[in-house]
Design an enzyme around this catalytic site. Structure first.
Site, PDB file in Angstrom:
ATOM      1  N   CYS A   1       5.755 -28.421  14.723  1.00  0.00           N
ATOM      2  CA  CYS A   1       5.974 -27.063  15.214  1.00  0.00           C
ATOM      3  C   CYS A   1       5.123 -26.068  14.435  1.00  0.00           C
ATOM      4  CB  CYS A   1       7.457 -26.684  15.127  1.00  0.00           C
ATOM      5  SG  CYS A   1       8.134 -26.732  13.454  1.00  0.00           S
TER       6      CYS A   1
ATOM      7  N   GLU B   1      17.542 -38.683   8.236  1.00  0.00           N
ATOM      8  CA  GLU B   1      17.658 -37.223   8.308  1.00  0.00           C
ATOM      9  C   GLU B   1      18.494 -36.743   7.132  1.00  0.00           C
ATOM     10  OE1 GLU B   1      17.922 -33.403   8.877  1.00  0.00           O
ATOM     11  OE2 GLU B   1      16.650 -34.558  10.261  1.00  0.00           O
TER      12      GLU B   1
ATOM     13  N   CYS C   1       8.642 -10.748  20.811  1.00  0.00           N
ATOM     14  CA  CYS C   1       7.712 -11.444  21.702  1.00  0.00           C
ATOM     15  C   CYS C   1       6.322 -10.844  21.496  1.00  0.00           C
ATOM     16  CB  CYS C   1       8.160 -11.307  23.150  1.00  0.00           C
ATOM     17  SG  CYS C   1       9.705 -12.164  23.518  1.00  0.00           S
TER      18      CYS C   1
ATOM     19  N   CYS D   1      12.123  -3.738  20.254  1.00  0.00           N
ATOM     20  CA  CYS D   1      11.997  -5.143  19.824  1.00  0.00           C
ATOM     21  C   CYS D   1      10.598  -5.622  20.132  1.00  0.00           C
ATOM     22  CB  CYS D   1      13.034  -6.006  20.548  1.00  0.00           C
ATOM     23  SG  CYS D   1      12.907  -7.779  20.157  1.00  0.00           S
TER      24      CYS D   1
END
Length: 403
Positions: free
Chosen positions: A362, A281, A14, A11
């Protein structure tokens, strides 16, 4: 953070794992500062200003725990009924067990073994995404297990299924899961019939009496429903809302719009006596959760603070640009998804005359693009919040003021 899955090449989610954490944060600060500086130095109809000339003040970054910070696990279910694998799929579509992933706190890690045992007990066949003759291998029912941990240690578990075929078996054995997993408070099944890289579908079937997970942030408890969005790092999200409340209170608007309000995090934290707050929203589920939260808060002794808070489902841009919309607010908060607010809303804000905008992003690249489309609103304060350690992603909060 040391990770055996990364070291073994199983994996690489990260992507920054080999970089020490202080350097990760510094690199992120440099990245967003460069993007905002490029916007501030772009020519406007009148003149050009650098970030320094515009008076942009950067507050110290909010950092996170380096591991064990995620409140949500999105586990692909593979393997077999007898031996399910919870984690991810590798490039060959083979399951990789990530139940000991260092990003998950102990309470999340402890939930995976009972959930895997439940998959076997309830006969939930993992969905097969490939193999010899890929179309023929598209069988099985259980695609994902989505597990969310509240600050008080309760769990929400969602079974993402191809169809409703397994619902009866899940209901039949649910009591045994609750016995093995006492923290389980909310369970539901999401039906996602498509063979596509889509995490969930539209249909959500409640499996427990409770349908909301309380997410306590300081003095406000947000009600999280299965299909509602919530930040994956509770500790950093808490600091995000605190910073927003501080800046909004300094501006002291009597009217405030929270566009892309989600379950109401910004709107509720920035509510104050004598301040009318409107949250918008697109998600009906999120608005139902936000409305339920504010109704409960009005029943407390802090009713005055939340008296004029309202929520409505709708498209943020359509609401804002609608000529029939209510009188313009004195301040606007925007917290869009990664694609940003877009040209139409940015240009409307630029010409609206609204004095202050608080932008929570973000994705600094789309933030910079949006800021370029509203040159009349200058960044005056900014703060990076490292919501996603070990990756290049982060949150940034920027206070804009009309030039």
């Amino acid at each position: 953070m040391q990770c055996p899955h990364y070291d073994a090449g199983r994996c690489h989610s990260c992507t920054l794992l080999e970089i020490d954490y202080p350097t990760q944060v510094l690199d992120k600060e440099r990245h967003v500062a460069t993007l905002l500086d490029s916007v501030s130095t772009a020519p406007t109809p009148e003149e050009t200003h650098s970030t320094a000339d515009a008076g942009l003040t950067w507050l110290p970054a909010v950092t996170s725990l380096e591991s064990g910070f995620r409140n949500k696990a999105k586990m692909v279910v593979s393997g077999t009924v007898a031996e399910p694998v919870l984690g991810i799929l590798d490039r060959a579509d083979h399951g990789v067990d990530l139940t000991d992933c260092g990003l998950y706190p102990d309470a999340l890690q402890a939930s995976f073994a009972p959930l895997a045992a439940f998959v076997t007990r309830a006969g939930l066949e993992p969905y097969q995404v490939s193999g010899p003759g890929k179309r023929a291998q598209q069988r099985g029912e259980l695609k994902y297990l989505l597990v969310t941990l509240s600050p008080d240690g309760e769990l929400m578990v969602r079974f993402v299924l191809r169809s409703q075929e397994a619902i009866a078996r899940i209901r039949k054995h649910l009591a045994s899961l609750r016995a093995d997993l006492p923290a389980l408070a909310v369970a539901s099944a999401n039906i996602q019939p498509r063979h596509a890289a889509v995490l969930e579908g539209d249909l959500e079937i409640p499996l427990t009496e409770r349908t909301t997970l309380p997410m306590r942030i300081d003095d406000i408890t947000l009600d999280l429903r299965p299909q509602s969005f919530f930040q994956t790092n509770t500790a950093v999200a808490t600091e995000l809302y605190r910073q927003a409340r501080t800046w909004v209170d300094e501006v002291a608007p009597s009217t405030l719009w929270d566009l892309y309000c989600g379950v109401g995090g910004f709107a509720l934290h920035c509510a104050a006596p004598g301040r009318a707050v409107t949250g918008i929203e697109i998600s009906v589920e999120a608005i139902a959760a936000a409305s339920g939260t504010v109704e409960k808060l009005r029943g407390d002794d802090v009713v005055e603070r939340f008296r004029d808070v309202t929520f409505a489902a709708g498209d943020a841009t359509e609401f804002a640009v609608d000529p029939a919309a209510p009188d313009l607010p004195e301040m606007v908060i925007v917290n869009p998804p990664r694609r940003g607010i877009g040209t139409d809303l940015a240009q409307w804000l630029d010409t609206s005359g609204i004095e202050h905008v608080l932008y929570s992003s973000c994705n600094a690249t789309t933030l910079a693009k949006d800021l370029a489309a509203m040159p009349s609103l200058r960044p005056v304060r900014a703060r990076l919040l490292d919501m996603f350690p070990q990756t290049s992603h982060y949150e940034v909060l920027v206070l804009l003021e009309r030039a």
